[in-house]
Design an enzyme around this catalytic site. Structure first.
Site, PDB file in Angstrom:
ATOM      1  CB  SER A 100      38.560  47.918  37.732  1.00  0.00           C
ATOM      2  OG  SER A 100      37.747  47.336  38.692  1.00  0.00           O
ATOM      3  CG  ASP A 150      34.958  41.003  35.381  1.00  0.00           C
ATOM      4  OD1 ASP A 150      34.867  40.851  36.613  1.00  0.00           O
ATOM      5  OD2 ASP A 150      35.492  41.985  34.842  1.00  0.00           O
ATOM      6  CG  HIS A 181      37.868  42.513  37.504  1.00  0.00           C
ATOM      7  ND1 HIS A 181      36.855  43.191  36.862  1.00  0.00           N
ATOM      8  CD2 HIS A 181      38.473  43.421  38.307  1.00  0.00           C
ATOM      9  CE1 HIS A 181      36.866  44.455  37.269  1.00  0.00           C
ATOM     10  NE2 HIS A 181      37.833  44.619  38.131  1.00  0.00           N
TER      11      HIS A 181
HETATM   12  C1  MLT Z   1      34.184  49.479  41.444  1.00  0.00           C
HETATM   13  O1  MLT Z   1      34.185  50.617  41.000  1.00  0.00           O
HETATM   14  O2  MLT Z   1      33.845  49.219  42.605  1.00  0.00           O
HETATM   15  C2  MLT Z   1      34.643  48.407  40.524  1.00  0.00           C
HETATM   16  O3  MLT Z   1      33.740  48.093  39.581  1.00  0.00           O
HETATM   17  C3  MLT Z   1      35.109  47.211  41.178  1.00  0.00           C
HETATM   18  C4  MLT Z   1      36.400  47.478  41.795  1.00  0.00           C
HETATM   19  O4  MLT Z   1      36.991  48.510  41.561  1.00  0.00           O
HETATM   20  O5  MLT Z   1      36.857  46.616  42.541  1.00  0.00           O
END
Ligand code: MLT
Length: 200
Positions: A100, A150, A181
């Site tokens: 993420s 996601d 996700h």
């Molecule tokens: C981000 O970098 O903001 C991600 O894609 C989403 C997250 O970390 O919640």
């Protein structure tokens, strides 16, 4: 940067980068699944969003603060150079494994800084930045895992990211799951299999 370093018995180094709200301890089990004999450098993001660690600021969900993204990308790159000197590992052998927000800063290293990573496993990443020319990524293998449902990283982000990386010469593979996700055991297994044939 706050981090954990574990010395391994081969010359590879796994750089672990957690998701929003995580810490340097979260992804340690992944290193065991991917390359148990590698050294591990697991880093905590320097930015706090409502008390949750991240690797760079965002203006809203999915909208990144580009100035901070570039600053933090350079900061992480400098930290890697310093850690290589301090711990005596080869800076050219660093493979990122990010989830993420951690996958997004890993992608940002690839987008902005040539030879910053030997390869990368990106779990649920987005396109870190659009409209820039990427460095030559020939010879850099990248494995992306993504969920068809996601809500945070829509499928189009995955397709666009894979196309941008491949366009810069990276050997890019995408593994899809019919999930959201979350990081699943099957995608970690797929990443381990991919790592064996591309980086071990
Ligand atoms: C981000 O970098 O903001 C991600 O894609 C989403 C997250 O970390 O919640």
């Amino acid at each position: 940067m706050k981090h954990v370093f574990q010395k391994g018995s081969n010359d590879r180094v796994l750089l672990l980068l957690h998701g929003t709200g995580g810490t340097e301890h979260d992804l340690l089990p992944l290193a065991d699944s991917i390359d148990p004999d590698a050294s591990v450098l697991s880093v905590r993001g320097n930015v706090l969003e409502n008390g949750m660690p991240r690797f760079f600021r965002r203006l809203a969900e999915g909208v990144f603060d580009e100035e901070d993204l570039v600053f933090r990308t350079n900061e992480l790159n400098e930290f890697l150079a310093q850690a290589a000197r301090d711990y005596g590992f080869n800076r050219n052998k660093v493979v990122a494994i990010g989830y993420s927000n951690g996958a997004n800063i890993a992608a940002s290293l690839l987008f902005h800084l040539k030879d910053s990573l030997k390869g990368a496993i990106l779990h649920h990443p987005m396109v870190p930045r659009r409209g820039i020319e990427l460095p030559d990524l020939t010879g850099t293998p990248v494995f992306i895992t993504a969920g068809k449902n996601d809500p945070i990283c829509p499928a189009k982000e995955t397709d666009d990211l894979a196309a941008l990386l491949a366009g810069a010469g990276a050997e890019t593979d995408v593994h899809w799951e019919m999930n959201g996700h979350m990081l699943t055991a099957t995608e970690v297994r797929a990443a381990a299999q991919w790592f064996k044939t591309h980086l071990a």
